[in-house]
Design a protein around this motif. Structure first.
Motif, mmCIF file in Angstrom:
data_model
loop_
_atom_site.group_PDB
_atom_site.id
_atom_site.type_symbol
_atom_site.label_atom_id
_atom_site.label_comp_id
_atom_site.label_asym_id
_atom_site.label_seq_id
_atom_site.Cartn_x
_atom_site.Cartn_y
_atom_site.Cartn_z
ATOM 1 N N LEU A 18 41.723 3.778 80.576
ATOM 2 C CA LEU A 18 40.670 2.791 80.390
ATOM 3 C C LEU A 18 39.358 3.363 80.902
ATOM 4 C CD1 LEU A 18 42.560 -0.268 81.950
ATOM 5 C CD2 LEU A 18 42.455 0.323 79.516
ATOM 6 N N LEU A 19 38.287 3.137 80.176
ATOM 7 C CA LEU A 19 36.954 3.577 80.600
ATOM 8 C C LEU A 19 36.023 2.384 80.570
ATOM 9 C CD1 LEU A 19 35.052 6.799 79.698
ATOM 10 C CD2 LEU A 19 33.934 4.597 79.278
ATOM 11 N N THR A 20 35.261 2.229 81.637
ATOM 12 C CA THR A 20 34.342 1.102 81.693
ATOM 13 C C THR A 20 33.060 1.486 82.421
ATOM 14 O OG1 THR A 20 34.277 -1.289 82.045
ATOM 15 C CG2 THR A 20 35.096 0.049 83.883
ATOM 16 N N PHE A 21 32.137 0.534 82.522
ATOM 17 C CA PHE A 21 30.789 0.785 83.017
ATOM 18 C C PHE A 21 30.420 -0.229 84.088
ATOM 19 C CE2 PHE A 21 31.168 1.998 78.615
ATOM 20 C CZ PHE A 21 30.554 3.237 78.537
ATOM 21 N N GLY A 22 29.508 0.176 84.985
ATOM 22 C CA GLY A 22 29.014 -0.775 85.973
ATOM 23 C C GLY A 22 28.061 -0.126 86.951
ATOM 24 N N GLY A 23 27.393 -0.971 87.731
ATOM 25 C CA GLY A 23 26.536 -0.491 88.797
ATOM 26 C C GLY A 23 27.346 -0.071 90.001
ATOM 27 N N ALA A 24 26.660 0.462 90.984
ATOM 28 C CA ALA A 24 27.346 0.995 92.165
ATOM 29 C C ALA A 24 28.046 -0.084 92.979
ATOM 30 C CB ALA A 24 26.348 1.751 93.044
ATOM 31 N N TYR A 25 27.649 -1.347 92.809
ATOM 32 C CA TYR A 25 28.272 -2.450 93.547
ATOM 33 C C TYR A 25 29.078 -3.365 92.623
ATOM 34 C CZ TYR A 25 25.324 -1.128 97.485
ATOM 35 O OH TYR A 25 24.734 -0.435 98.507
ATOM 36 N N SER A 26 29.449 -2.858 91.472
ATOM 37 C CA SER A 26 30.080 -3.685 90.451
ATOM 38 C C SER A 26 31.459 -4.190 90.872
ATOM 39 C CB SER A 26 30.214 -2.883 89.150
ATOM 40 O OG SER A 26 31.019 -3.556 88.215
ATOM 41 N N ASN A 27 31.616 -5.520 90.885
ATOM 42 C CA ASN A 27 32.941 -6.100 91.101
ATOM 43 C C ASN A 27 33.869 -5.791 89.933
ATOM 44 O OD1 ASN A 27 32.204 -7.214 93.553
ATOM 45 N ND2 ASN A 27 31.667 -9.200 92.684
ATOM 46 N N HIS A 28 33.290 -5.664 88.752
ATOM 47 C CA HIS A 28 34.097 -5.329 87.583
ATOM 48 C C HIS A 28 34.725 -3.950 87.721
ATOM 49 C CE1 HIS A 28 35.295 -4.579 83.446
ATOM 50 N NE2 HIS A 28 34.479 -3.550 83.411
ATOM 51 N N VAL A 29 33.953 -2.973 88.191
ATOM 52 C CA VAL A 29 34.503 -1.627 88.382
ATOM 53 C C VAL A 29 35.654 -1.655 89.380
ATOM 54 C CG1 VAL A 29 33.979 0.668 89.323
ATOM 55 C CG2 VAL A 29 32.428 -0.394 87.662
ATOM 56 N N ARG A 30 35.475 -2.378 90.468
ATOM 57 C CA ARG A 30 36.555 -2.533 91.457
ATOM 58 C C ARG A 30 37.804 -3.128 90.812
ATOM 59 N NH1 ARG A 30 35.193 -3.418 97.364
ATOM 60 N NH2 ARG A 30 37.140 -4.565 97.291
ATOM 61 N N ALA A 31 37.598 -4.213 90.072
ATOM 62 C CA ALA A 31 38.735 -4.900 89.462
ATOM 63 C C ALA A 31 39.424 -4.020 88.429
ATOM 64 C CB ALA A 31 38.276 -6.207 88.829
ATOM 65 N N MET A 32 38.653 -3.249 87.675
ATOM 66 C CA MET A 32 39.251 -2.357 86.687
ATOM 67 C C MET A 32 40.092 -1.278 87.363
ATOM 68 S SD MET A 32 39.613 -1.610 83.477
ATOM 69 C CE MET A 32 38.271 -1.992 82.363
ATOM 70 N N ALA A 33 39.591 -0.756 88.477
ATOM 71 C CA ALA A 33 40.369 0.242 89.213
ATOM 72 C C ALA A 33 41.688 -0.350 89.700
ATOM 73 C CB ALA A 33 39.549 0.769 90.393
#
Length: 296
Positions: free
Chosen positions: A69-84
């Protein structure tokens, strides 16, 4: 993308999320009742609108045979955390494309993502604004191999369909659902799931976020094939922009914690709740209104 109902990957997901009344004299003065929809308690790592947005995306990725899975976000992105976290629990490799330059040491959010197995890469802000264009996506796929691309914030057709399920969990009569708005998917989905005269109100956490109005309409079209008119966005409570804040927001967070025993996330939730209390005080909600505020 498919609409297969996903399994939970072994996650102890709490659904429907709790609904609790917020007792506060500042609300009583204006005869407005506020309930908190505690989506933040769905799961400690894949919580709130992140689970709602990701679950159908994860099901589609699995259905299509993807392993990355590849996704995008800022350095404080909750979405990036959740995707990980989702990749860790569901067995996907994950790549996070972060806006801006790398800054070391990594902040807590990015440390967490790396600990959950995510590979980080960075795009300068000019290129990041073009992240959905074919040449940028092709270069990323060349670097990391075939993958399922999930947009910033998990906001796409499957994501908004997941968010549309939230109103159906609310077993009280209510007038308005409020949520924080970063990419537009949550308010787009919630609005599509409302009935009658109910309305959705999104509090933009981005400075200059007026483009989100068009994005909400686009997402509703992608998710449901129609646009609704039962929503609005508020752009007055970004406190300087995404992941930025001012002393009055910090004071509000501390006071809210003292009054209610809940520590609000300063990037999203606190801005929404600050804006909600401000609008109650200004008389924006009619006396007798019932408002549901989504904590994610």
């Amino acid at each position: 993308m498919g609409t297969t109902e996903p399994d939970t990957g072994g996650l102890a997901v709490v659904l429907p999320s709790p609904l609790v009344e917020l007792r506060d004299l500042r609300l009583d003065e204006h005869e407005v009742r506020v309930y908190l929809k505690r989506d933040d308690l769905i799961h400690p790592e894949v919580s709130g609108n992140k689970w709602r947005k990701l679950k159908y995306n994860l099901a589609a990725a699995k259905e299509q045979g993807h392993s990355r899975l590849l996704t995008f976000g800022g350095a404080y992105s909750n979405h990036v955390r959740a995707m990980a976290a989702a990749g860790y629990y569901f067995g996907f490799e994950t790549v996070g494309v972060i806006r801006g330059e790398e800054h070391l040491p990594l902040n807590e959010s990015l440390v967490y993502a790396v600990d959950r197995g995510m590979t980080l890469t960075y795009l300068d802000r000019t290129t990041y604004r073009r992240k959905t264009e074919p040449d940028v996506l092709a270069a990323l796929v060349d670097d990391f191999g075939p993958c399922c691309v999930v947009p910033e914030g998990g906001s796409n057709g499957p994501g908004v369909r997941g968010c549309a399920e939230l109103p159906g969990e609310i077993e009280i009569d209510f007038d308005v659902v409020c949520c924080a708005t970063g990419s537009g998917g949550t308010v787009a989905g919630i609005a599509a799931g409302l009935t009658g005269n109910q309305r959705a109100l999104g509090f933009a956490v981005l400075k200059g976020g007026q483009f989100l109005d068009a994005e909400v309409r686009r997402l509703q079209g992608e998710g449901f094939g129609v646009e609704t008119a039962n929503w609005a966005l508020v752009h007055d409570f970004h406190f300087g922009g995404y992941a930025k804040h001012k002393p009055e927001l910090g004071s509000f967070i501390a006071d809210f914690d003292t009054r209610h025993g809940i520590t609000l996330d300063w990037v999203y939730e606190a801005k929404m709740m600050y804006g909600l209390f401000d609008r109650v005080a200004s008389g924006a909600f009619a006396r007798g209104s019932t408002v549901v505020a989504v904590l994610s």
